[in-house]
Design an enzyme around this catalytic site. Structure first.
Site, short mmCIF file in Angstrom:
data_model
loop_
_atom_site.label_atom_id
_atom_site.label_comp_id
_atom_site.label_asym_id
_atom_site.label_seq_id
_atom_site.Cartn_x
_atom_site.Cartn_y
_atom_site.Cartn_z
N GLY A 36 10.69 -8.40 11.13
CA GLY A 36 10.27 -7.41 10.14
C GLY A 36 10.68 -6.00 10.55
CB SER A 99 0.45 -9.60 8.31
OG SER A 99 -0.12 -9.16 7.08
CE1 TYR A 169 -1.50 -6.01 5.73
CE2 TYR A 169 -2.75 -4.02 5.30
CZ TYR A 169 -1.76 -4.67 6.00
OH TYR A 169 -1.05 -4.01 6.98
P1 NAD Z 1 7.20 -6.33 7.46
O1 NAD Z 1 6.84 -7.03 6.21
O2 NAD Z 1 8.55 -5.72 7.56
O3 NAD Z 1 7.03 -7.30 8.71
C1 NAD Z 1 6.15 -8.39 8.74
C2 NAD Z 1 6.88 -9.56 9.35
O4 NAD Z 1 5.98 -10.69 9.45
C3 NAD Z 1 8.06 -10.04 8.48
O5 NAD Z 1 9.19 -10.23 9.29
C4 NAD Z 1 7.57 -11.35 7.88
O6 NAD Z 1 8.62 -12.23 7.57
C5 NAD Z 1 6.64 -11.85 8.99
N1 NAD Z 1 5.61 -12.78 8.49
C6 NAD Z 1 4.79 -12.63 7.44
N2 NAD Z 1 3.99 -13.71 7.31
C7 NAD Z 1 4.32 -14.55 8.32
C8 NAD Z 1 3.87 -15.84 8.72
N3 NAD Z 1 2.89 -16.48 8.05
N4 NAD Z 1 4.43 -16.42 9.81
C9 NAD Z 1 5.42 -15.79 10.50
N5 NAD Z 1 5.90 -14.58 10.15
C10 NAD Z 1 5.35 -13.97 9.08
O7 NAD Z 1 6.07 -5.23 7.70
P2 NAD Z 1 5.89 -4.17 8.87
O8 NAD Z 1 5.70 -2.84 8.27
O9 NAD Z 1 6.92 -4.35 9.91
O10 NAD Z 1 4.47 -4.60 9.45
C11 NAD Z 1 4.36 -5.35 10.65
C12 NAD Z 1 2.89 -5.48 11.04
O11 NAD Z 1 2.31 -4.18 11.23
C13 NAD Z 1 2.04 -6.18 9.98
O12 NAD Z 1 1.10 -7.01 10.63
C14 NAD Z 1 1.33 -5.05 9.28
O13 NAD Z 1 0.10 -5.44 8.76
C15 NAD Z 1 1.16 -4.06 10.42
N6 NAD Z 1 1.03 -2.69 9.89
C16 NAD Z 1 2.15 -2.01 9.46
C17 NAD Z 1 2.00 -0.73 8.96
C18 NAD Z 1 3.18 0.09 8.51
O14 NAD Z 1 2.97 1.22 8.04
N7 NAD Z 1 4.41 -0.34 8.65
C19 NAD Z 1 0.72 -0.14 8.87
C20 NAD Z 1 -0.38 -0.88 9.28
C21 NAD Z 1 -0.21 -2.15 9.81
#
Ligand code: NAD
Ligand code: UDP
Length: 342
Positions: A36, A99, A169
């Site tokens: 991700g 996620s 979420y």
């Molecule tokens: P993103 O969607 O780019 O990355 C999430 C990754 O998790 C993706 O590669 C997706 O394919 C993988 N994934 C989802 N469900 C899955 C499953 N069941 N099994 C295996 N892989 C799975 O989002 P991101 O912005 O990179 O977020 C990454 C993490 O950071 C998440 O947990 C998110 O909740 C948390 N987060 C991000 C932010 C932000 O601003 N970017 C803020 C708060 C929390």
């Protein structure tokens, strides 16, 4: 990746001047969600600091393009896997980033989102317990819901609707935190919980649906910038390099440092301010249009990061305009590339 000089300073200050990041004890690291946006930057940083990385991802919102450049490295391995199923690998540390994170993505499959956060966390916690591994949770400022206090400190318990469209979420992430602390209390598991505030940067998807990617793509295409509601709601945006540096620092803290710890940039902007900055920085002709407000949209969000400063020696370095310029350059490149291939 395009980085500004200030961004490089952030990386240097937060990572390289911290020798214990080269710890050999936590050599083999699993990154769930590693394909991700954030996870791929974390994989890169772990590899650059002498770790072996196993990236696990079901590629639901992540992309192979994010990690393509890592496949040839001897200390990188990828496994396509859904964390809702158990897995067994030999690891010293685990990061749970698996996620969906964008509201349109997590609301498209709410039950899937809930179970990824609850069952996925449970499976990774069990793995950590079997392997006596340290486990780090990518939690979120969404655990505070639509906060009634600002800035948000870690001891604020939040204001979350358990029945609204964001609940899959928010409650999933809250339940994951609950499990982390119960595993810690019951089994002495080495846990670290970071609450991430809105983070942006290269490798966000153009169709991700979050505000920074939407506004930049709209501005580069001279299309209307879509503000949901009044645009007076606020967020505090952290550049990806700053955030990922904080995770590495957290990994290397002693076991008594469990969090939860806020990681984010306290500079607070309204969505109107963000839209105007992006229009200016892209020299765009886009008009601003207002659309219906999102249901349960938090009205204010700003982290208190004094705990991160005290316990991790961490703070963000990248100014919003430098981070936006770097992100705009990334989107400009991929939109041009897509146009050339059509
Ligand atoms: P993103 O969607 O780019 O990355 C999430 C990754 O998790 C993706 O590669 C997706 O394919 C993988 N994934 C989802 N469900 C899955 C499953 N069941 N099994 C295996 N892989 C799975 O989002 P991101 O912005 O990179 O977020 C990454 C993490 O950071 C998440 O947990 C998110 O909740 C948390 N987060 C991000 C932010 C932000 O601003 N970017 C803020 C708060 C929390
Ligand atoms: N937002 C907006 N236009 C968009 C996308 C989002 O005005 O095209 C608003 C959204 O309503 C919210 C803020 O921007 O108030 C941040 O939304 P995002 O989806 O990026 O993250 P989150 O709501 O999860 O913080």
């Amino acid at each position: 990746m395009t980085r500004t000089n200030k961004s490089k300073k952030g990386i240097t200050e937060n990572i390289l001047q911290f020798p214990s990041n080269r710890s050999k004890k936590l050599k083999k690291v699993l990154v769930a969600g590693g394909a991700g946006f954030l996870g791929s930057h974390l994989c890169e940083l772990l590899l650059a600091t002498d770790h072996d990385v196993i990236c696990v991802d079901d590629l639901s919102t992540g992309r192979v393009e994010n990690i393509n450049h890592l496949f040839d490295l001897p200390n990188f391995a990828f496994r396509r896997h859904d964390v809702r199923s158990t897995l067994n690998v030999k690891v010293d540390a685990i990061f749970n980033f698996a996620s969906p994170a964008s509201p349109p993505a997590y609301q498209a499959d709410p039950i899937g989102t809930l179970f990824t956060n609850i069952i996925g966390a449970r499976n990774l916690l069990e793995l950590a317990r079997r392997r006596d591994a340290t486990i780090v949770q990518a939690s979120t400022s969404e655990v505070y819901g639509d906060p009634l206090v600002s800035p948000q400190r870690e001891d604020y318990h939040g204001n979350v609707s358990p029945i609204g469209p964001r609940a899959c979420y928010d409650e999933g992430k809250r339940c994951a935190e609950t499990q982390f602390f119960d595993f810690h209390r019951l089994f002495g598991l080495k846990i670290k919980v970071a609450r991430i505030f809105n983070t942006y940067g290269p490798r966000m998807r153009p169709d991700d649906g979050r505000v920074v990617s939407n506004f930049i793509v709209q501005a580069l295409r001279n299309e209307p910038i879509t503000i949901y509601g009044s645009g007076l709601q606020t967020r505090s945006f952290c550049y990806v390099d700053d955030l990922i540096g904080g995770f590495l620092k957290f990994l290397n803290t002693s076991p008594d440092v469990t969090g939860p710890i806020n990681l984010g940039n306290p500079t607070e902007l309204t969505m109107i301010d963000l839209a105007e900055r992006i229009i200016r920085l892209t020299n765009s002709k886009s008009p601003i249009v207002h659309q219906l407000a999102a249901v349960d949209d938090p009205q204010r969000r700003r982290p208190d990061i004094s705990l991160a400063a005290a316990q991790l020696g961490w703070r963000p370095y990248v100014d919003i305009e430098d981070g936006l310029l770097s992100t705009i350059a990334y989107f400009d490149r991929i939109l041009r590339h897509a146009a050339a291939n059509n």
